[in-house]
Write a protein that holds these residues in place. Structure first.
Motif, short mmCIF file in Angstrom:
data_model
loop_
_atom_site.label_atom_id
_atom_site.label_comp_id
_atom_site.label_asym_id
_atom_site.label_seq_id
_atom_site.Cartn_x
_atom_site.Cartn_y
_atom_site.Cartn_z
N SER A 28 2.78 -0.63 38.46
CA SER A 28 1.92 -1.80 38.49
C SER A 28 2.23 -2.64 39.72
N GLU A 29 1.33 -3.54 40.06
CA GLU A 29 1.49 -4.35 41.27
C GLU A 29 2.70 -5.26 41.20
N ASP A 30 3.12 -5.63 40.00
CA ASP A 30 4.26 -6.55 39.88
C ASP A 30 5.61 -5.83 39.88
N GLY A 31 5.59 -4.50 40.11
CA GLY A 31 6.84 -3.75 40.23
C GLY A 31 7.23 -2.98 38.98
N ARG A 32 6.57 -3.25 37.87
CA ARG A 32 6.90 -2.51 36.65
C ARG A 32 6.43 -1.06 36.78
N GLU A 33 7.20 -0.18 36.17
CA GLU A 33 6.94 1.26 36.30
C GLU A 33 7.04 1.92 34.93
N ALA A 34 6.12 2.85 34.67
CA ALA A 34 6.17 3.62 33.43
C ALA A 34 5.98 5.09 33.75
N VAL A 35 6.66 5.92 33.00
CA VAL A 35 6.56 7.37 33.17
C VAL A 35 6.08 7.98 31.86
N TYR A 36 5.08 8.86 31.95
CA TYR A 36 4.52 9.49 30.75
C TYR A 36 4.66 11.01 30.87
N ASP A 37 4.94 11.66 29.74
CA ASP A 37 5.09 13.11 29.75
C ASP A 37 3.73 13.79 29.66
N LYS A 38 3.74 15.12 29.60
CA LYS A 38 2.50 15.90 29.61
C LYS A 38 1.62 15.63 28.40
#
Length: 233
Positions: free
Chosen positions: A88-98
């Motif tokens: 996201s633009e505010d620096g937050r990050e998320a990782v999603y699996d297949k």
């Protein structure tokens, strides 16, 4: 993208370029509190003269490569090759699996980003390098050697971005004497990795066409980086 099996093995001494390689100088750096001193000591351990000027051309290329070194492989560790990273633009990050599930394990989960890709040196100092040294969380089971391996494959993407750059004249000009001391340290590390004088295949204008058209030639260039770091391939 072509992959090789991960082996945390030191490269044969016959192809070492310094008394120590990158894995050796940083393997115990998780004990460090001051990351700038950690980086500086690592460069000295590699025999890099951090007072030596780097050409504006090489600085500009390194800057471009790092701008395109995205966080993909570093969130696909230990066989989770289909993980997708969302920032996201505010620096937050998320990782999603297949399967679309949020990744929560300590080695591939998302983390907060303090700098953007448009600020590649800050991005390295504030996001990449702390992760390399300390891991993603306190419970991250990976070690420096494993983390840096996956980072190298993200760096590989950045290098390919540069190789296929349509107009090198559009590179942002970076001048060595305009940099602060911390920035110089980062550039010295990547100058050592990308433009090492001991490479038989060099990333230069005379090789660009062949690097673009001959996959084996490119991978032989890239594997020099892996060998220099300390991986056996």
């Amino acid at each position: 993208m072509k992959k090789i099996l991960f082996l945390i093995l030191l490269v044969n001494s016959s192809v070492l370029y310094a008394e120590k390689n990158i894995l050796q100088v940083f393997e115990n750096s998780y004990q460090e509190d001051n990351l700038i001193e950690c980086l500086k000591n690592g460069l000295k351990g590699l025999g890099i003269d951090i007072s030596k000027e780097i050409s504006d051309e090489k600085l500009s290329i390194i800057n471009y490569i790092l701008k395109h070194t995205y966080e993909n492989n570093i969130h696909q560790m230990r066989g989770e090759t289909e993980n997708k990273v969302y920032l996201s633009e505010d620096g937050r990050e998320a990782v999603y699996d297949k399967n679309g599930n949020l990744v929560t394990n300590d080695y591939n989960r998302g983390s907060f980003n303090y700098a953007s890709y448009d600020e590649p040196i800050d991005k390295f100092l504030l996001d990449f390098f702390p992760w390399m040294i300390w891991g993603n969380t306190q419970n991250d089971p990976t070690k420096f050697a494993e983390r840096f391996y996956y980072y190298c494959y993200d760096l590989n993407v950045g290098i390919q971005w540069y190789i296929f750059l349509e107009d090198a004249n559009n590179l942002e000009k970076i001048i060595f004497y305009d940099l602060d001391e911390n920035e110089k340290l980062v550039y010295h590390l990547f100058n050592y990795l990308i433009f090492n004088e001991n490479y038989k295949i060099k990333l230069n204008s005379s090789n660009i066409s062949k690097l673009q058209t001959d996959a084996n030639f490119y991978w032989n260039y890239f594997y020099q980086i892996m060998g220099l770091v300390g991986y056996e391939i």
